[in-house]
Design an enzyme around this catalytic site. Structure first.
Site, PDB file in Angstrom:
ATOM      1  N   SER A  27      43.862  51.748  39.614  1.00 24.19           N
ATOM      2  CA  SER A  27      43.022  52.153  38.446  1.00 24.19           C
ATOM      3  C   SER A  27      43.473  51.188  37.333  1.00 24.19           C
ATOM      4  O   SER A  27      44.063  50.146  37.545  1.00 24.19           O
ATOM      5  CB  SER A  27      44.031  53.498  37.928  1.00 24.19           C
ATOM      6  OG  SER A  27      45.288  52.977  37.395  1.00 24.19           O
ATOM      7  N   ASP A  28      42.471  51.217  36.515  1.00 19.50           N
ATOM      8  CA  ASP A  28      42.527  50.326  35.196  1.00 19.50           C
ATOM      9  C   ASP A  28      43.724  51.079  34.508  1.00 19.50           C
ATOM     10  O   ASP A  28      44.354  51.952  34.925  1.00 19.50           O
ATOM     11  CB  ASP A  28      41.512  50.453  34.370  1.00 19.50           C
ATOM     12  CG  ASP A  28      41.214  48.954  33.446  1.00 19.50           C
ATOM     13  OD1 ASP A  28      42.269  48.469  33.297  1.00 19.50           O
ATOM     14  OD2 ASP A  28      40.376  48.939  33.165  1.00 19.50           O
ATOM     15  N   TRP A  29      44.399  49.803  33.498  1.00 14.91           N
ATOM     16  CA  TRP A  29      45.738  50.454  33.137  1.00 14.91           C
ATOM     17  C   TRP A  29      45.504  51.553  32.339  1.00 14.91           C
ATOM     18  O   TRP A  29      44.682  51.715  31.369  1.00 14.91           O
ATOM     19  CB  TRP A  29      46.248  49.363  32.303  1.00 14.91           C
ATOM     20  CG  TRP A  29      47.017  48.324  33.165  1.00 14.91           C
ATOM     21  CD1 TRP A  29      48.249  47.794  32.628  1.00 14.91           C
ATOM     22  CD2 TRP A  29      46.773  47.709  34.445  1.00 14.91           C
ATOM     23  NE1 TRP A  29      48.823  46.813  33.607  1.00 14.91           N
ATOM     24  CE2 TRP A  29      48.076  47.261  34.886  1.00 14.91           C
ATOM     25  CE3 TRP A  29      45.921  47.915  35.519  1.00 14.91           C
ATOM     26  CZ2 TRP A  29      48.274  46.200  36.016  1.00 14.91           C
ATOM     27  CZ3 TRP A  29      45.923  47.153  36.493  1.00 14.91           C
ATOM     28  CH2 TRP A  29      47.105  46.365  36.887  1.00 14.91           C
TER      29      TRP A  29
END
Length: 897
Positions: free
Chosen positions: A271-273
């Site tokens: 995932s993105d952060w």
């Protein structure tokens, strides 16, 4: 689309087939030897893979241990499990390797922004940059680099436009593939991001990109697809946003059906952060790794989902397996786990940084052949807000602490000195959104060097600490931990000893400020918390009691940027600057992001705008040549927010106009990561576009100005005359959203495709760029199209000048008989050709069915319809030099790469 053979001279081409092997490192050491700082085309000699069997290891883990693998350990690591599974380290990219710290990190090499690298149209250069980034990853013990970014530049207003290579999917995807092949040739995993349609920063966690499947396939998914076709990225990052109502991190259609099944992606999906919003849904959709840690949506929530049979052990196995497969590659790379971080600085690296900076510069105008500058020039006026500062990168996660920088002024001064040319500087105007940092002018109070002291307490160290009452003479309790720092922007996401400093804490920043000019200065302060700034023992800025909030720090919960004037400062005299702060209120509001808050202190000498303009104009009049360096910076173009307009900030446009009136031999250099408008363009005889040039920005500019490098870059995105001409206008950003969604009304007509279909002339078209050389195109030949849709295009380019140069030849395809509306022409291949004076070279490009096809939503497949297609070879999307045709005898249909 071009076959890899369209680039016969490139390392990218030679490694194309090899990079598609499922396990590049699993066979043991490669045959070639790699020397640090040399041989960018050669992979390293790596040790044989350690004994690590994915399936055996997976079978040995308990379900709780497997669940643990599905989320990160802190900001930059995966989880470890006893002595069997170490933590892999990752680092932000895409134009540098920050390492594991936002705060007090190891300095890094900064390469040109992706729009600049894309403008080079040079797959060899992209490959070399990838290798160099891989070298720095290895030095910093990093196994995974979070790059490259290939989101389509739907609008130049996008805050992160500078992070992607181009508005065109072919240029975007092919440059990315070369970058990936270079990076992974040294054993470092790439992370292709942000998948997909993450094209604006406004409401980026929740906005729905509502787009037709055809446009999604042809424009937004295409660069990802091409990168997978011509390289083998080991990891992929999901985007924050929704696509047609569904978060990408929960979209089984995007992650399983398209990415894994249709395209055959075998790597890890992270995932993105803080970009995971569900438990069972994201796991079933195919997100292997939630970042960062500690987990918010997994951990105990996965156990609960298993108990309720929303998930099954096989779902957890599927995700954990991908983490272990990437770990297998990390073992094979020979990069140590939990290694100390070191920087890289070699002559070869500095040369590459300089080459990349100069090769990303686009010559837009040179009407009177003012460039290249010669020894006939005796005096140069360097003017402008971007001249004295090194604007190396856009803002946000792409920012890093550069190992060194060369400003445009420094680069010009150095080259001019060799020719005995006098150089003088005038600021002209200011354009900063936030005051420049104190960094060049601060030193430790004890006289031991540059920087500042930062001290931390878990309890309030004195009665009046961080209050409006000056407390500098109070005796403070001993701090629990302290450190020094070189800068005045302390983003305390990391770099703090968490074994000693609690998340809710107090801290003090102390330094000596020594200005280089006398006068009145404007100081500014932003806090992620509450506190005050004291100047020479007196309260200067009070943010201790319910300060106004701004848009800084995470979630926009930092304070507003508060400014104060401090008068009569003397050049060379040192003044004590102290900030006392507590972070309690801030930390309570952002519990999901581990951090200690932060502060930003800026200062700038106050100038009278009219006086500064007049001084610049007078200097221009008194000089043989004026060089204006204007543009944007990381305050204006940054992750977290989009631009409101395409204008240069402040009085920039007025400065340019007045200097042009004062001296007709004026060279305008614009620096921005994306397009801006130039209302003075008709009056300017000489214009350069430099993007953000990295460490060697200044030398790169000087090399082009003085003719050491013949410019060869072409615009990787269209420069419009006005915002209203941009194809996505007005359906973009905060002014275009409709109840949490953005309608991609322009469909497939993005970038130059939109200008052409509407017959709107831009200021500068996609693919445009001049040279000090001139080139002639001739003898276009197109082969017959095979039954599989393959064909070959050949033509000749001749350098008709007396100067060595490089030309980017662009091959566009036009479908003359399409059953659906199609763009007038689409870039399908390009070739950068180096030619000596008077030299001719034959260019050959091989294409397949992809160059002819469009996506048919009715069939759920790609289709190339039988009939006549035009083959257009040009120096830009508008400057077509040669035209031929081919005929596809039978309609083709396919799914996949």
């Amino acid at each position: 689309m071009t076959n890899i053979r369209a680039f016969p001279d490139s390392n990218f081409a030679r490694r194309g087939a090899e990079s598609r092997r499922p396990h590049l490192w699993s066979a043991g050491p490669l045959e070639q030897t790699y020397k640090k700082g040399h041989g960018y085309s050669s992979p390293p000699l790596l040790p044989k893979i350690m004994s690590f069997n994915v399936e055996e290891t997976l079978a040995s883990l308990s379900i709780i241990q497997k669940i643990k693998l599905l989320a990160g350990l802190g900001w930059w690591h995966t989880e470890s499990i006893d002595d069997r599974i170490p933590s892999m380290r990752m680092s932000d990219g895409p134009n540098g390797v920050r390492g594991t710290r936002f705060f007090n990190g190891v300095p890094s090499s900064c390469f040109p922004s992706s729009t600049g690298l894309g403008a080079s149209f040079d797959v060899d250069l992209a490959y070399k940059v990838g290798v160099a980034l891989g070298e720095e990853c290895r030095a910093k013990g990093c196994h995974i680099l979070l790059g490259p970014t290939v989101n389509t530049q739907r609008s130049p207003l996008g805050g992160r436009s500078f992070e992607s290579f181009a508005e065109d999917p072919a240029l975007n995807g092919l440059i990315a593939a070369a970058y990936i092949n270079g990076l992974q040739s040294v054993g470092v995993s790439s992370t292709l991001k942000h998948y997909v349609a993450n094209d604006q920063e406004f409401e980026r966690f929740s906005i729905s990109s509502d787009v037709s499947e055809r446009a999604l396939r042809e424009i937004y998914l295409k660069p990802f697809q091409l990168a997978l076709k011509h390289s083998d990225p080991w990891a992929m990052m999901t985007s924050y946003n929704r696509v047609n109502g569904v978060h990408v991190s929960e979209s089984s259609w995007l992650l399983n059906d398209i990415l894994r099944k249709e395209w055959g992606f075998k790597g890890l999906v992270m995932s993105d952060w803080i970009g995971v919003y569900s438990t069972a849904e994201s796991i079933k959709a195919g997100v292997d790794l939630e970042m960062p840690g500690p987990s918010v949506m997994r951990g105990k929530a996965v156990e609960r989902s298993l108990a309720g049979q929303k998930l099954f052990p096989s779902d957890v196995d599927d995700r954990a397996r991908k983490v272990l497969e990437l770990l297998q590659r990390a073992y094979a790379s020979g990069i140590p786990f939990n290694a100390p971080e070191e920087g890289v600085d070699t002559p070869e690296l500095r040369k590459l940084l300089r080459d990349a900076a100069s090769d990303s510069i686009v010559l837009l105008k040179n009407d009177h052949n003012i460039l290249p500058l010669s020894s006939n020039v005796k005096s140069i006026a360097v003017i402008g807000p971007n001249a004295k500062y090194a604007m190396t990168s856009g803002g946000g996660s792409a920012r890093l602490l550069e190992s060194y920088t060369v400003t445009p002024l420094e680069g010009i001064q150095s080259s001019a000195k060799d020719l005995g040319v006098d150089v003088k500087f005038a600021l002209g105007t200011t354009t900063h959104k936030y005051n420049p940092l104190l960094d060049p002018y601060i030193s430790l109070q004890d006289g031991s060097g540059k920087g500042a002291l930062l001290e931390f307490w878990n309890e309030k160290p004195s009665k009046h600490f961080a209050t409006a009452e000056p407390s500098l003479n109070d005796s403070l309790k001993p701090c629990v931990w302290s450190c020094t720092t070189k800068g005045s922007n302390c983003v305390l996401l990391d770099g703090v000893d968490e074994t000693k400093v609690e998340k809710e804490c107090y801290y003090r920043y102390t330094t000596s400020f020594t200005p280089d000019e006398s006068g009145t200065y404007q100081f500014s302060l932003i806090l992620a918390g509450r506190g005050n700034l004291y100047f020479d023992g007196k309260l200067a800025i009070d943010l201790s009691n319910a300060p106004l909030l701004g848009d800084s720090y995470f979630m926009g919960l930092g304070t507003a940027d508060v400014k104060v004037l401090i008068q009569d400062l003397k050049a060379g005299q040192s003044y004590k600057v102290e900030v006392q702060c507590n972070n309690h209120e801030y930390i309570k509001q952002v519990p999901i992001i581990p951090n200690w808050g932060g502060l930003r202190i800026g200062a700038v000498k106050v100038i009278d705008p009219e006086t500064a303009l007049r001084d610049a104009v007078n200097l221009a009049k008194a000089s043989d040549v004026a060089i204006l360096v204007v543009g944007l910076n990381h305050d204006w173009e940054s992750e977290g927010y989009d631009r409101d307009d395409l204008e240069l900030p402040g009085l920039c446009n007025r400065l340019v106009s007045e200097v042009l009136n004062a001296n007709p031999r004026t060279i305008v250099i614009n620096q921005s990561g994306s397009a801006v408008t130039f209302p003075w363009i008709d009056e300017a005889p000489t214009v350069l576009q430099t993007f953000y040039g990295g460490n060697e920005l200044g030398n790169g500019i000087a090399d082009v100005l003085f003719g050491k490098v013949n410019p060869s870059a072409k615009l990787s995105l269209t420069f419009p005359k006005r915002l209203q001409d941009v194809p996505s206008f007005p359906s973009y950003g905060n002014k275009g959203q409709e109840h949490g969604r953005i309608l991609y009304n322009e469909g497939v007509f993005v970038g130059y495709r939109g200008y052409q279909i509407k017959n709107v002339k831009p200021m500068f078209p996609f693919g445009y760029g001049l040279s000090y050389s001139t080139f002639e195109y001739s003898t276009l030949k197109c082969s017959r199209v095979s039954s599989e849709g393959k064909f070959i295009v050949t033509f000749t380019i001749k350098n008709t000048s007396q100067v060595y140069g490089r030309e980017v030849a662009q091959i566009y395809i036009s479908d003359e008989e399409a059953s659906l509306p199609r763009p007038q022409r689409e870039l399908k291949g390009f070739k950068k050709v180096a030619l000596k004076a008077g030299e001719s070279k034959a260019v050959e490009a091989e294409f397949d069915r992809e160059a002819l096809g469009f996506y048919d939503e009715r069939r759920g497949s790609w289709v190339a319809e039988k009939g006549i297609f035009s083959v257009l070879v040009g120096a830009s999307s508008e400057d077509i030099k040669l035209k031929g045709s081919i005929e596809l005898m039978t309609t083709l249909s396919w799914v996949g790469l």
